[in-house]
Motif scaffolding. Structure first.
Motif, PDB file in Angstrom:
ATOM      1  N   ILE A  83      31.390 -34.084  43.764  1.00 28.71           N
ATOM      2  CA  ILE A  83      32.650 -33.769  43.091  1.00 28.71           C
ATOM      3  C   ILE A  83      33.160 -32.424  43.584  1.00 28.71           C
ATOM      4  CG2 ILE A  83      33.719 -33.384  40.811  1.00 28.71           C
ATOM      5  CD1 ILE A  83      31.195 -34.918  39.677  1.00 28.71           C
ATOM      6  N   TYR A  85      36.431 -29.402  42.930  1.00 28.59           N
ATOM      7  CA  TYR A  85      37.567 -28.920  42.125  1.00 28.59           C
ATOM      8  C   TYR A  85      38.690 -28.511  43.076  1.00 28.59           C
ATOM      9  CZ  TYR A  85      40.232 -25.717  39.080  1.00 28.59           C
ATOM     10  OH  TYR A  85      41.230 -25.069  38.372  1.00 28.59           O
ATOM     11  N   LEU A 100      39.389 -32.503  39.116  1.00 29.97           N
ATOM     12  CA  LEU A 100      38.182 -32.835  39.881  1.00 29.97           C
ATOM     13  C   LEU A 100      38.415 -34.101  40.692  1.00 29.97           C
ATOM     14  CD1 LEU A 100      35.382 -32.251  37.193  1.00 29.97           C
ATOM     15  CD2 LEU A 100      36.132 -30.679  38.998  1.00 29.97           C
ATOM     16  N   TYR A 102      36.262 -37.061  42.605  1.00 29.78           N
ATOM     17  CA  TYR A 102      34.955 -37.725  42.747  1.00 29.78           C
ATOM     18  C   TYR A 102      34.997 -38.589  44.008  1.00 29.78           C
ATOM     19  CZ  TYR A 102      33.775 -36.789  37.783  1.00 29.78           C
ATOM     20  OH  TYR A 102      33.486 -36.207  36.577  1.00 29.78           O
ATOM     21  N   PRO A 170      24.397 -30.557  39.505  1.00 32.38           N
ATOM     22  CA  PRO A 170      25.744 -30.115  39.128  1.00 32.38           C
ATOM     23  C   PRO A 170      26.784 -30.540  40.171  1.00 32.38           C
ATOM     24  CG  PRO A 170      24.166 -28.362  38.731  1.00 32.38           C
ATOM     25  CD  PRO A 170      23.421 -29.451  39.434  1.00 32.38           C
ATOM     26  N   PHE A 171      27.920 -30.979  39.684  1.00 36.09           N
ATOM     27  CA  PHE A 171      29.033 -31.458  40.522  1.00 36.09           C
ATOM     28  C   PHE A 171      28.633 -32.666  41.379  1.00 36.09           C
ATOM     29  CE2 PHE A 171      31.167 -27.891  38.853  1.00 36.09           C
ATOM     30  CZ  PHE A 171      32.522 -28.116  39.041  1.00 36.09           C
ATOM     31  N   SER A 187      28.541 -37.880  35.209  1.00 34.76           N
ATOM     32  CA  SER A 187      28.624 -36.733  36.114  1.00 34.76           C
ATOM     33  C   SER A 187      28.082 -35.485  35.422  1.00 34.76           C
ATOM     34  CB  SER A 187      30.066 -36.487  36.546  1.00 34.76           C
ATOM     35  OG  SER A 187      30.883 -36.188  35.430  1.00 34.76           O
ATOM     36  N   ARG A 188      27.498 -34.601  36.224  1.00 34.56           N
ATOM     37  CA  ARG A 188      27.007 -33.332  35.651  1.00 34.56           C
ATOM     38  C   ARG A 188      28.129 -32.300  35.805  1.00 34.56           C
ATOM     39  NH1 ARG A 188      20.963 -32.602  35.312  1.00 34.56           N
ATOM     40  NH2 ARG A 188      20.831 -31.142  33.577  1.00 34.56           N
ATOM     41  N   THR A 189      29.065 -32.372  34.896  1.00 38.67           N
ATOM     42  CA  THR A 189      30.256 -31.528  34.924  1.00 38.67           C
ATOM     43  C   THR A 189      30.643 -31.201  33.494  1.00 38.67           C
ATOM     44  OG1 THR A 189      31.556 -33.577  35.008  1.00 38.67           O
ATOM     45  CG2 THR A 189      31.279 -32.393  37.089  1.00 38.67           C
ATOM     46  N   TYR A 191      33.476 -28.347  30.930  1.00 36.84           N
ATOM     47  CA  TYR A 191      34.536 -27.339  30.880  1.00 36.84           C
ATOM     48  C   TYR A 191      34.169 -26.259  29.872  1.00 36.84           C
ATOM     49  CZ  TYR A 191      39.587 -26.060  31.006  1.00 36.84           C
ATOM     50  OH  TYR A 191      40.795 -25.429  31.172  1.00 36.84           O
TER      51      TYR A 191
END
Length: 364
Positions: A83, A85, A100, A102, A170-171, A187-189, A191
């Motif tokens: 992923i 940004y 994001l 993917y 992560p991401f 997903s390992r995301t 905010y």
């Protein structure tokens, strides 16, 4: 226009959520209260309904070339199941949206966009399709999404799946995770500045997943969490909010987010020329962090002064639940952003002293 309801609307009502109209959706701003919900995410776990977010799929043999043209970041730099940004900009460098991307494969990508911007983003993407050999599909209504955030997220979510969640870095994401008997993308995301996961399922499955996660996390102190603490958490973690730190009038460079704008990537992208010019000529203003030195709470839109002269305005401000201090971000004159510089924030027509500090409010 009547606000829309996510598939979880009835669950929020049952849990006593205080419902507000946010970005055209009826969503809970809080349940128990902003502070306990904020602290649950920092210390245990919180569960957010993010089913209002937009999901747009881009697929076809020119998918990568199209995204490189459309977006500021280097989409070619990520692997499958990773992923990134990025920003999508107007020709003048202002921001259409931040989101994001993917990567499903070389020829298929998912864009998870801000709820309030979904229709605008989709139209912008169609309008800028040119001759690229691609299909663009808005799948937002078909997908439900929840976010479990906080240090105990993995432990709690792991109870509902045989997939080893520690294998999702992560991401990164896994499109085939069985949660509560439903095939999901995980997903390992998030905010919030905490570890956590975002779980995507068919819209009709998200109620079961929501309730099962809350049940699985009972002993670990999970709480359902609303939009209120989502904003305080992201702000403490130094994450921008569209419409505040970036917008059609505030470029990513002014937002202090140059890392996600690859001015040196080979491909031309929409806004590259304007952003390049802005960077080379030098910024005249930038988003900086500040802390109040006197009593008061800064709010979005409050004006910032230096020696009686207006130098900018607050983009986000709060009494930080974690730091117990009044802090904020402000878009101010570039000559005033040096750390330690003292400025005045106008609160109810009264100048309140503040000093410029790093936007990395949380030391994590």
């Amino acid at each position: 226009m009547v606000a829309k309801k996510t598939p979880l609307y009835d669950e929020h009502v049952k849990l006593g959520g205080k419902i507000v109209d946010y970005a055209g959706w009826f969503l809970p701003v809080q349940y128990e209260g902003l502070i306990p919900e904020h602290e649950a995410v920092r210390n245990a776990a919180g569960l957010f309904d993010v089913s209002h977010m937009g999901e747009i799929v881009v697929k076809g043999k020119d998918a990568l070339a199209y995204l490189q043209y459309l977006l500021t970041n280097d989409i070619a730099s990520i692997e499958t199941d990773q992923i990134i940004y990025t920003f999508m900009c107007y020709p003048d460098g202002g921001v259409v949206d931040d989101f994001l991307v993917y990567k499903y494969s070389e020829e298929e990508y998912l864009l998870v966009v801000n709820a309030a911007n979904t229709d605008k983003d989709f139209k912008w993407m169609i309008d800028n399709k040119k001759d690229f050999n691609i299909i663009i599909e808005n799948k937002s209504d078909q997908i439900g999404e929840v976010a479990i955030q906080g240090p105990k997220s993995e432990k709690i979510l792991q109870k509902l799946t045989d997939t080893d969640l520690s294998s999702i870095k992560p991401f990164h994401f896994n499109r085939k995770v069985n949660i509560s008997g439903i095939e999901c993308m995980v997903s390992r995301t998030g905010y919030t500045g905490e570890d956590g996961f975002e779980v995507y399922s068919p819209a009709e499955g998200i109620v079961k997943i929501w309730n099962d996660i809350l049940e699985a996390g009972k002993e670990d102190g999970i709480k359902p969490t609303g939009l209120g603490c989502r904003d305080t958490l992201r702000f403490e973690a130094g994450m921008p909010l569209y419409g505040n730190e970036i917008s059609k009038d505030i470029t990513p460079l002014e937002g202090g987010l140059k890392f996600f704008v690859k001015l040196d990537k080979e491909e031309d992208f929409i806004g590259k020329e304007a952003l390049n010019k802005q960077w080379k000529e030098g910024l005249t203003r930038k988003v900086a962090g500040f802390e109040l030195l006197e009593r008061g709470i800064p709010r979005e839109g409050y004006e910032v002064y230096k020696e009686g002269k207006k130098i900018g305005h607050v983009t986000t401000g709060y009494m930080s639940p974690t730091l117990k201090k009044s802090i904020g971000n402000a878009l101010i004159d570039i000559n005033e952003i040096e750390l330690g510089n003292e400025v005045d924030v106008m609160i109810r027509n009264r100048p309140v002293k503040a000093k410029i500090i790093s936007r990395k409010f949380l030391k994590k």
